[in-house]
Motif scaffolding. Structure first.
Motif, PDB file in Angstrom:
ATOM      1  N   ALA A 166       0.810  -1.228   0.000  1.00 21.30           N
ATOM      2  CA  ALA A 166       0.000   0.000   0.000  1.00 21.30           C
ATOM      3  C   ALA A 166       0.839   1.271   0.000  1.00 21.30           C
ATOM      4  O   ALA A 166       0.360   2.346  -0.396  1.00 21.30           O
ATOM      5  N   ASP A 167       2.103   1.176   0.435  1.00 21.41           N
ATOM      6  CA  ASP A 167       2.940   2.370   0.527  1.00 21.41           C
ATOM      7  C   ASP A 167       3.490   2.803  -0.832  1.00 21.41           C
ATOM      8  O   ASP A 167       4.064   3.892  -0.945  1.00 21.41           O
ATOM      9  N   ILE A 168       3.324   1.992  -1.854  1.00 19.00           N
ATOM     10  CA  ILE A 168       3.837   2.348  -3.170  1.00 19.00           C
ATOM     11  C   ILE A 168       2.757   3.108  -3.941  1.00 19.00           C
ATOM     12  O   ILE A 168       1.708   2.571  -4.281  1.00 19.00           O
ATOM     13  N   LYS A 169       3.054   4.372  -4.222  1.00 18.07           N
ATOM     14  CA  LYS A 169       2.128   5.241  -4.950  1.00 18.07           C
ATOM     15  C   LYS A 169       2.725   5.743  -6.266  1.00 18.07           C
ATOM     16  O   LYS A 169       1.995   6.050  -7.203  1.00 18.07           O
ATOM     17  N   LYS A 170       4.061   5.844  -6.291  1.00 13.70           N
ATOM     18  CA  LYS A 170       4.739   6.358  -7.482  1.00 13.70           C
ATOM     19  C   LYS A 170       5.873   5.416  -7.882  1.00 13.70           C
ATOM     20  O   LYS A 170       6.664   5.008  -7.035  1.00 13.70           O
ATOM     21  N   VAL A 171       5.940   5.106  -9.170  1.00 12.57           N
ATOM     22  CA  VAL A 171       6.952   4.168  -9.674  1.00 12.57           C
ATOM     23  C   VAL A 171       7.742   4.817 -10.811  1.00 12.57           C
ATOM     24  O   VAL A 171       7.169   5.517 -11.664  1.00 12.57           O
ATOM     25  N   TYR A 172       9.039   4.552 -10.806  1.00 11.42           N
ATOM     26  CA  TYR A 172       9.934   5.026 -11.869  1.00 11.42           C
ATOM     27  C   TYR A 172      10.454   3.815 -12.630  1.00 11.42           C
ATOM     28  O   TYR A 172      10.898   2.838 -12.027  1.00 11.42           O
ATOM     29  N   LEU A 173      10.404   3.863 -13.940  1.00 10.17           N
ATOM     30  CA  LEU A 173      10.908   2.782 -14.784  1.00 10.17           C
ATOM     31  C   LEU A 173      12.240   3.190 -15.401  1.00 10.17           C
ATOM     32  O   LEU A 173      12.342   4.268 -15.993  1.00 10.17           O
ATOM     33  N   ILE A 174      13.251   2.337 -15.251  1.00  6.66           N
ATOM     34  CA  ILE A 174      14.528   2.573 -15.917  1.00  6.66           C
ATOM     35  C   ILE A 174      15.047   1.242 -16.433  1.00  6.66           C
ATOM     36  O   ILE A 174      15.174   0.272 -15.678  1.00  6.66           O
ATOM     37  N   ASN A 175      15.310   1.187 -17.736  1.00  9.08           N
ATOM     38  CA  ASN A 175      15.676  -0.074 -18.384  1.00  9.08           C
ATOM     39  C   ASN A 175      16.702   0.149 -19.489  1.00  9.08           C
ATOM     40  O   ASN A 175      16.953   1.282 -19.911  1.00  9.08           O
ATOM     41  N   GLN A 176      17.291  -0.937 -19.935  1.00  6.87           N
ATOM     42  CA  GLN A 176      18.308  -0.877 -20.974  1.00  6.87           C
ATOM     43  C   GLN A 176      17.664  -0.732 -22.351  1.00  6.87           C
ATOM     44  O   GLN A 176      16.610  -1.323 -22.613  1.00  6.87           O
ATOM     45  N   ASP A 177      18.332   0.018 -23.214  1.00  2.00           N
ATOM     46  CA  ASP A 177      17.758   0.339 -24.517  1.00  2.00           C
ATOM     47  C   ASP A 177      18.097  -0.737 -25.552  1.00  2.00           C
ATOM     48  O   ASP A 177      18.922  -0.541 -26.445  1.00  2.00           O
ATOM     49  N   TYR A 178      17.453  -1.879 -25.408  1.00  2.00           N
ATOM     50  CA  TYR A 178      17.495  -2.932 -26.424  1.00  2.00           C
ATOM     51  C   TYR A 178      16.239  -3.764 -26.230  1.00  2.00           C
ATOM     52  O   TYR A 178      15.380  -3.417 -25.413  1.00  2.00           O
ATOM     53  N   SER A 179      16.093  -4.850 -26.959  1.00  2.00           N
ATOM     54  CA  SER A 179      14.802  -5.541 -27.036  1.00  2.00           C
ATOM     55  C   SER A 179      14.253  -5.946 -25.676  1.00  2.00           C
ATOM     56  O   SER A 179      13.065  -5.743 -25.398  1.00  2.00           O
ATOM     57  N   PHE A 180      15.110  -6.508 -24.806  1.00  2.00           N
ATOM     58  CA  PHE A 180      14.629  -6.934 -23.497  1.00  2.00           C
ATOM     59  C   PHE A 180      14.187  -5.751 -22.646  1.00  2.00           C
ATOM     60  O   PHE A 180      13.112  -5.753 -22.044  1.00  2.00           O
ATOM     61  N   GLY A 181      15.032  -4.709 -22.587  1.00  2.00           N
ATOM     62  CA  GLY A 181      14.674  -3.539 -21.785  1.00  2.00           C
ATOM     63  C   GLY A 181      13.388  -2.894 -22.258  1.00  2.00           C
ATOM     64  O   GLY A 181      12.557  -2.455 -21.443  1.00  2.00           O
ATOM     65  N   GLN A 182      13.210  -2.836 -23.570  1.00  2.00           N
ATOM     66  CA  GLN A 182      11.972  -2.273 -24.109  1.00  2.00           C
ATOM     67  C   GLN A 182      10.766  -3.140 -23.744  1.00  2.00           C
ATOM     68  O   GLN A 182       9.678  -2.633 -23.481  1.00  2.00           O
ATOM     69  N   ALA A 183      10.975  -4.458 -23.733  1.00  2.00           N
ATOM     70  CA  ALA A 183       9.886  -5.363 -23.349  1.00  2.00           C
ATOM     71  C   ALA A 183       9.500  -5.160 -21.888  1.00  2.00           C
ATOM     72  O   ALA A 183       8.307  -5.164 -21.546  1.00  2.00           O
TER      73      ALA A 183
END
Length: 412
Positions: A166-183
Motif C-alpha cells: 500500500a505504501d507504493i504510490k509512485k513508480v519510476y521505470l529505468i531499463n536498458q535500450d534494447y529488445s529486453f529492456g523495451q519489453a
C-alpha cells in the motif's frame, strides 16, 4: 572343434568386456555469452555453473558425458553467429546462451535456417537467460528451448507482489535500450495499469546497454520525481552501478528487479544500505526451504567459489542429460523430442514443465529481498553478511501466460 568353440567363447567374452568398458559418448556443448567487457562477470558465472553441472553428471558415469566449452560473443549478435559457426565446426550440436536477447534472436534465426538446410545434422539452442517474450512468441521455433521465465511472466509476478504494498504510490521505470529492456518497460506499464491503476508512473527511461559508467544523473531524476519504487530489468554493471549511485545519493526507494543477484550487485546493495529494499524475481534463492537445495548450494560454493545465481542452469543440464539418456542417442532431433513437453522436479522444489506450444519452461518463481541474515538463513551473498530471503512465491500454474507461437515441427 572343441578348441574352435573355446576360442569363439573367449572372443565373445572379450567383446562383452570391451563393450562394458567402452568410453562414454561425448556431447559437445557450446556456451556462447559475454566473457569480456562490462557483462563478463555475468557470462563467467554462467560458464562456471554449466561446467560444474557437466562435472556433476559426468561423475555419475553412464553412456554419455557432457563437455562445455566457452565462446565469447562480446555481447554482440553478429559475434554470436561467428562463435556459433566455430562451435559447429568443432563438433558441437548444442548451444547454450542467455545474456542478451538481441544475441538470442540472432541465434534462434540462425538455428532455424541452418536446420532447414542441414537435415540430419540439426543443432539446438538452449536459452537460459534471454527473456524477450518474442523468442517464444513471434520468433519461436522448435529448436529453441527457454528455461528462464520471460519478461512478461516475471512482471506479472512482481506486480502481483507490488499491488499488495500500500505504501507504493509512485513508480519510476529505468531499463536498458534494447529488445529486453523495451519489453520490460512496456509490460510494466500495462501490468501496473491493470493491477494497480492508482500507481503513478513518474518516469520512464532507457539507457545504452552496458555503456553507462555513472548513473548519478538518472538517480537524481528518480529522487526528484518522488518515486516510492523503481522497476528495472537492468543486469550486470547496469544494475550494480545504478544501485551504487542510489547509495551515494541516499535514495531509499524500493527497487524491484530481475537480476539484482548478479556478481557485484549484492555488495553494492549493502554499501547503499538498502536493507530489504531491493527485490528480485527468480526461479530460486540460496536460502531455499528445501534441504536438498541448500545442500547443493553448499557444495556449489565450495567447488566454484561463487554462489549459485542460475538455478535454472541446474534444471537445464539435468533435463538435458535425462533427455539424452531417454533418447539413448546424441542425435539432437531425438534429444529435442524428449525435451518437448518434459515435466521435471526443479532444484528448489516443485514441478516445472516445458510447454510444447512454445518451448517455454514454467516453474515456481520466488520474490526475495536482500538484507541481514539470521541463524536459520545460512547463506549470505558476496561475504556481505546479507543474504536473499524469500518474500513471496508464485506457483508454476500461476505464472502461465498465453503464447502466439505457431510452431513448425520437424518431419518425423
Amino acid at each position: 572343434m572343441r578348441n574352435k568353440a573355446a576360442l569363439v567363447a573367449v572372443f565373445g567374452s572379450m567383446l562383452t568386456i570391451g563393450s562394458a568398458l567402452a568410453a562414454p559418448q561425448t556431447v559437445k556443448i557450446a556456451f556462447i555469452d559475454p566473457l569480456s567487457g562490462g557483462a563478463a562477470s555475468t557470462g563467467e558465472a554462467g560458464l562456471k555453473t554449466f561446467q560444474y553441472m557437466a562435472d556433476q553428471v559426468n561423475a555419475k558415469g553412464g553412456d554419455y558425458r557432457l563437455e562445455v566449452t566457452g565462446y565469447d560473443n562480446k555481447l554482440n549478435p553478429q559475434e554470436s553467429l561467428v562463435q556459433f559457426q566455430k562451435a559447429i565446426d568443432s563438433g558441437a550440436r548444442i548451444v547454450i546462451q542467455g545474456n542478451g536477447s538481441s544475441a538470442a534472436a540472432a541465434l534462434t534465426d540462425f538455428v532455424a535456417k541452418y536446420n532447414d538446410r542441414n537435415e540430419g545434422k540439426e543443432v539446438m539452442f538452449l536459452n537460459y537467460a534471454a527473456v524477450d517474450p518474442v523468442l517464444t512468441n513471434e520468433k519461436c521455433n522448435y529448436w529453441h528451448f527457454r528455461w528462464d521465465a520471460h519478461a512478461d511472466i516475471k512482471m506479472e509476478a512482481l506486480v502481483d507482489y507490488i499491488k499488495a504494498q500500500a505504501d507504493i504510490k509512485k513508480v519510476y521505470l529505468i531499463n536498458q535500450d534494447y529488445s529486453f529492456g523495451q519489453a520490460v518497460r512496456a509490460v510494466a506499464r500495462t501490468t501496473l495499469k491493470a493491477k494497480r491503476p492508482d500507481i503513478q508512473i513518474v518516469g520512464d527511461e532507457v539507457t545504452p546497454l552496458q555503456k553507462v559508467t555513472d548513473f548519478s544523473p538518472y538517480i537524481a531524476k528518480i529522487k526528484a520525481s518522488g518515486a516510492d519504487a523503481v522497476i528495472t530489468g537492468n543486469w550486470a554493471q547496469d544494475i550494480t552501478l545504478l544501485l551504487k549511485a542510489a547509495g551515494d545519493a541516499g535514495l531509499q526507494a524500493k527497487f524491484y528487479t530481475y537480476y539484482a543477484a548478479g556478481a557485484g550487485t549484492p555488495t553494492a546493495i549493502k554499501q547503499a544500505n538498502l536493507a530489504d529494499r531491493v527485490f528480485q524475481i527468480s526461479e530460486g534463492i540460496a536460502n531455499a526451504d528445501l534441504p536438498a537445495a541448500r545442500d547443493f548450494e553448499k557444495a556449489f560454493r565450495a567447488k566454484t567459489g561463487q554462489e549459485l545465481t542460475y538455478a535454472r542452469g541446474v534444471n537445464l543440464i539435468n533435463m538435458l542429460y535425462r533427455a539424452i539418456n531417454e533418447a539413448k542417442s546424441t542425435d539432437v532431433k531425438a534429444i529435442a523430442a524428449k525435451l518437448d513437453g518434459m515435466t521435471f522436479e526443479v532444484l528448489d522444489g516443485g514441478e516445472g514443465f516445458m510447454r510444447k506450444d512454445d518451448h517455454q519452461f514454467f516453474q515456481p518463481m520466488y520474490i526475495s529481498s536482500l538484507g541481514p541474515i539470521s541463524a536459520d538463513l545460512p547463506f549470505d551473498s558476496e561475504n556481505t553478511g546479507w543474504g536473499w530471503k524469500k518474500a513471496g512465491v508464485v506457483s508454476a500454474k500461476e505464472t502461465l501466460v498465453p503464447t502466439t507461437c505457431k510452431m513448425e515441427r520437424p518431419r518425423s
